[in-house]
Write a protein that holds these residues in place. Structure first.
Motif, PDB file in Angstrom:
ATOM      1  N   SER A   1      66.440  27.743  26.323  1.00 58.81           N
ATOM      2  CA  SER A   1      67.395  26.801  26.923  1.00 58.81           C
ATOM      3  C   SER A   1      68.586  26.563  26.001  1.00 58.81           C
ATOM      4  O   SER A   1      69.730  26.488  26.455  1.00 58.81           O
ATOM      5  CB  SER A   1      66.707  25.468  27.228  1.00 58.81           C
TER       6      SER A   1
ATOM      7  N   LYS B   1      60.465  27.882  25.566  1.00 59.71           N
ATOM      8  CA  LYS B   1      61.441  27.437  26.559  1.00 59.71           C
ATOM      9  C   LYS B   1      62.598  26.665  25.929  1.00 59.71           C
ATOM     10  O   LYS B   1      63.742  26.784  26.364  1.00 59.71           O
ATOM     11  CB  LYS B   1      60.749  26.583  27.618  1.00 59.71           C
ATOM     12  N   CYS B   2      62.322  25.899  24.893  1.00 55.86           N
ATOM     13  CA  CYS B   2      63.365  25.101  24.255  1.00 55.86           C
ATOM     14  C   CYS B   2      64.422  26.001  23.606  1.00 55.86           C
ATOM     15  O   CYS B   2      65.623  25.760  23.759  1.00 55.86           O
ATOM     16  CB  CYS B   2      62.731  24.174  23.227  1.00 55.86           C
TER      17      CYS B   2
ATOM     18  N   CYS C   1      60.580  29.566  34.989  1.00 58.66           N
ATOM     19  CA  CYS C   1      59.465  28.842  34.389  1.00 58.66           C
ATOM     20  C   CYS C   1      59.057  27.671  35.291  1.00 58.66           C
ATOM     21  O   CYS C   1      59.915  26.938  35.770  1.00 58.66           O
ATOM     22  CB  CYS C   1      59.847  28.296  33.008  1.00 58.66           C
TER      23      CYS C   1
ATOM     24  N   CYS D   1      69.053  32.367  31.707  1.00 54.86           N
ATOM     25  CA  CYS D   1      68.954  31.580  32.936  1.00 54.86           C
ATOM     26  C   CYS D   1      67.798  32.068  33.798  1.00 54.86           C
ATOM     27  O   CYS D   1      67.045  31.266  34.346  1.00 54.86           O
ATOM     28  CB  CYS D   1      70.267  31.662  33.710  1.00 54.86           C
TER      29      CYS D   1
ATOM     30  N   VAL E   1      64.599  30.808  32.079  1.00 53.93           N
ATOM     31  CA  VAL E   1      64.386  29.352  32.159  1.00 53.93           C
ATOM     32  C   VAL E   1      64.128  28.915  33.586  1.00 53.93           C
ATOM     33  O   VAL E   1      63.255  28.087  33.849  1.00 53.93           O
ATOM     34  CB  VAL E   1      65.597  28.605  31.549  1.00 53.93           C
TER      35      VAL E   1
ATOM     36  N   LEU F   1      59.188  33.722  30.751  1.00 53.70           N
ATOM     37  CA  LEU F   1      59.980  33.783  29.528  1.00 53.70           C
ATOM     38  C   LEU F   1      60.077  35.210  29.008  1.00 53.70           C
ATOM     39  O   LEU F   1      61.024  35.556  28.306  1.00 53.70           O
ATOM     40  CB  LEU F   1      59.383  32.873  28.450  1.00 53.70           C
TER      41      LEU F   1
END
Length: 153
Positions: A77, A73-74, A150, A144, A147, A7
């Motif tokens: 995204s 991450k949320c 990860c 991208c 994400v 990240l």
């Protein structure tokens, strides 16, 4: 630890600055949309494109700044998804503005003040739409990469 380093790739793109520029472009789209609406010489398609496009640019920029401030991450995204929508909107705006004909919009005299203002606003919006298109692609690429690197849990 691999998750935070993956990240961390998102932060390498200086997405906070890019998100701030997206917000400014969105605000300018909305303001120029108000100018076009009050001049009475623009059709509804452009007004919807300017207002909705401006709101999309503002929200994608705000998500980029939020993801940079609170890295998870949320949010990254969500930034990716919103910037993809922003890229599509900016691409449509570039196509529509490039094909615009002021005589179809009701501006009949090429030396009138309304014509000059209309052409100036359209030119500025074209430049900002191209800039937004490029910035959205860049932020999408950083998101991208972050994400996809990860590990899935």
């Amino acid at each position: 630890m691999a998750r935070s380093s993956a990240l961390g790739n998102f932060l390498k793109g200086d997405t906070k600055a890019l998100g701030t520029v997206q917000i400014m472009i969105g605000v300018l789209h909305v303001l120029f949309g108000i100018v076009m609406a009050t001049s009475g010489e623009s059709n509804g398609v452009y007004l919807v494109l300017f207002f909705c496009g401006g709101l999309i640019y503002i929200s994608s920029g705000a998500l980029s700044v939020a993801a940079n401030n609170n890295l998870n991450k949320c949010l990254v995204s969500g930034t990716l998804g919103m910037n993809i929508i922003s890229t599509i909107t900016a691409g449509i705006a570039v196509i529509c503005i490039s094909k615009s004909n002021p005589f179809q919009l009701g501006v009949h005299h090429p030396f009138s003040n309304i014509y000059i203002i209309h052409q100036g606003v359209i030119g500025v919006l074209l430049v900002f739409s191209i800039l937004e298109f490029i910035i959205s692609i860049c932020v999408s690429a950083f998101a991208c990469r972050a994400v996809c690197d990860c590990p899935q849990r």
